[in-house]
Motif scaffolding. Structure first.
Motif, PDB file in Angstrom:
ATOM      1  N   PRO A  97      35.792  74.608  57.636  1.00 53.00           N
ATOM      2  CA  PRO A  97      34.740  73.581  57.569  1.00 53.00           C
ATOM      3  C   PRO A  97      35.221  72.306  56.872  1.00 53.00           C
ATOM      4  O   PRO A  97      36.077  72.365  55.984  1.00 53.00           O
ATOM      5  CB  PRO A  97      33.634  74.250  56.734  1.00 53.00           C
ATOM      6  CG  PRO A  97      33.917  75.713  56.800  1.00 53.00           C
ATOM      7  CD  PRO A  97      35.419  75.826  56.904  1.00 53.00           C
ATOM      8  N   HIS A  98      34.671  71.175  57.291  1.00 49.11           N
ATOM      9  CA  HIS A  98      34.920  69.895  56.631  1.00 49.11           C
ATOM     10  C   HIS A  98      33.591  69.151  56.513  1.00 49.11           C
ATOM     11  O   HIS A  98      32.643  69.444  57.232  1.00 49.11           O
ATOM     12  CB  HIS A  98      35.912  69.046  57.420  1.00 49.11           C
ATOM     13  CG  HIS A  98      37.304  69.600  57.408  1.00 49.11           C
ATOM     14  ND1 HIS A  98      38.105  69.595  56.291  1.00 49.11           N
ATOM     15  CD2 HIS A  98      38.028  70.194  58.389  1.00 49.11           C
ATOM     16  CE1 HIS A  98      39.273  70.160  56.578  1.00 49.11           C
ATOM     17  NE2 HIS A  98      39.252  70.537  57.848  1.00 49.11           N
ATOM     18  N   ASP A  99      33.556  68.177  55.597  1.00 44.54           N
ATOM     19  CA  ASP A  99      32.357  67.346  55.407  1.00 44.54           C
ATOM     20  C   ASP A  99      32.659  65.911  55.771  1.00 44.54           C
ATOM     21  O   ASP A  99      33.819  65.488  55.786  1.00 44.54           O
ATOM     22  CB  ASP A  99      31.913  67.311  53.932  1.00 44.54           C
ATOM     23  CG  ASP A  99      31.678  68.673  53.347  1.00 44.54           C
ATOM     24  OD1 ASP A  99      31.357  69.598  54.101  1.00 44.54           O
ATOM     25  OD2 ASP A  99      31.813  68.779  52.109  1.00 44.54           O
ATOM     26  N   CYS A 155      35.684  64.048  52.451  1.00 42.76           N
ATOM     27  CA  CYS A 155      35.318  65.454  52.626  1.00 42.76           C
ATOM     28  C   CYS A 155      35.284  66.106  51.255  1.00 42.76           C
ATOM     29  O   CYS A 155      36.214  65.953  50.467  1.00 42.76           O
ATOM     30  CB  CYS A 155      36.332  66.162  53.520  1.00 42.76           C
ATOM     31  SG  CYS A 155      36.049  67.945  53.597  1.00 42.76           S
ATOM     32  N   GLN A 157      34.568  69.515  50.746  1.00 36.85           N
ATOM     33  CA  GLN A 157      34.817  70.953  50.681  1.00 36.85           C
ATOM     34  C   GLN A 157      35.771  71.156  49.497  1.00 36.85           C
ATOM     35  O   GLN A 157      36.573  70.268  49.179  1.00 36.85           O
ATOM     36  CB  GLN A 157      35.469  71.432  51.989  1.00 36.85           C
ATOM     37  CG  GLN A 157      34.518  71.442  53.192  1.00 36.85           C
ATOM     38  CD  GLN A 157      33.424  72.492  53.075  1.00 36.85           C
ATOM     39  OE1 GLN A 157      33.690  73.643  52.771  1.00 36.85           O
ATOM     40  NE2 GLN A 157      32.183  72.081  53.288  1.00 36.85           N
ATOM     41  N   HIS A 160      39.339  69.469  48.907  1.00 35.49           N
ATOM     42  CA  HIS A 160      39.763  68.566  49.979  1.00 35.49           C
ATOM     43  C   HIS A 160      39.856  67.108  49.518  1.00 35.49           C
ATOM     44  O   HIS A 160      40.822  66.417  49.834  1.00 35.49           O
ATOM     45  CB  HIS A 160      38.812  68.662  51.183  1.00 35.49           C
ATOM     46  CG  HIS A 160      38.865  69.984  51.875  1.00 35.49           C
ATOM     47  ND1 HIS A 160      38.518  70.155  53.201  1.00 35.49           N
ATOM     48  CD2 HIS A 160      39.228  71.220  51.433  1.00 35.49           C
ATOM     49  CE1 HIS A 160      38.671  71.432  53.531  1.00 35.49           C
ATOM     50  NE2 HIS A 160      39.086  72.100  52.480  1.00 35.49           N
ATOM     51  N   MET A 165      41.553  63.887  51.189  1.00 39.02           N
ATOM     52  CA  MET A 165      40.799  63.863  52.436  1.00 39.02           C
ATOM     53  C   MET A 165      39.720  62.797  52.391  1.00 39.02           C
ATOM     54  O   MET A 165      38.546  63.060  52.104  1.00 39.02           O
ATOM     55  CB  MET A 165      40.191  65.234  52.744  1.00 39.02           C
ATOM     56  CG  MET A 165      39.686  65.313  54.181  1.00 39.02           C
ATOM     57  SD  MET A 165      39.472  66.977  54.760  1.00 39.02           S
ATOM     58  CE  MET A 165      39.050  66.632  56.481  1.00 39.02           C
TER      59      MET A 165
END
Ligand code: CU
Length: 173
Positions: A97-99, A155, A157, A160, A165
């Motif tokens: 998963p990523h945001d 992101c 998570q 990250h 990220m």
């Protein structure tokens, strides 16, 4: 076109003021359902220095962004113009998963701290500038930019953001 945009901006500002006025009088209880964000202790939720979320209406352009498992976004830097309505179409091309969180550096830092505090279990559905993506998922966020400057998408998570990220949105005037 310009005049129309200005009027739109003024209208949106008026709406924001009304919303702000309503949510500060929650003792009347009638608007309790609209103040979920306040319950989440998100200071300033619903107020953004760089514009406001938008649903429906004309979109000036779409920016496609890919989130990847090497803790990067592609492209890393994007540019928009103040006054534009932009849709970010974000795809998670990875296997984890990523945001996607759109905000100032300060907001990113706050979000990172909150995520750490809540062990990544934070329910982010009430924030209009945030979403999470499962592997393979694509989601969109449409934003009306009303001020120039530079903001970040990141992101959050676990680990990250610290691993780099993030990317930047340069808002030209
Ligand atoms: Cu990520």
């Amino acid at each position: 076109m310009k005049a129309y945009r200005s009027r739109l901006v003024i209208a949106l500002m008026a709406v924001s003021l009304i919303v702000a006025a309503c949510s500060s009088t929650t003792d009347s209880n009638e608007v309790a359902d609209t103040t979920m964000a306040d319950d989440m202790d998100m200071e300033g939720a619903g107020e953004f220095s760089f514009g406001s979320p938008m649903e429906g209406g004309d979109v000036d352009h779409v920016i496609e962004i890919t989130a990847m498992d090497d803790f990067s976004f592609s492209p890393k830097n994007v540019a928009v113009q103040s006054g534009e309505v932009v849709t970010f179409r974000v795809t998670n091309a990875g296997a984890i998963p990523h945001d996607f969180v759109l905000g100032t550096e300060e907001m990113q830092d706050e979000h990172e701290a909150e995520m750490a505090e809540m062990s990544g279990d934070m329910d982010m559905h009430s924030e209009p500038n945030v979403f999470s993506l499962e592997p393979g998922e694509t989601k969109e966020l449409t934003w009306h930019f009303t001020d120039s400057g530079s903001i970040i998408f990141g992101c959050h998570q676990p680990g990250h953001y610290a691993a780099g990220m993030k990317g930047s949105v340069l808002i030209g005037s």
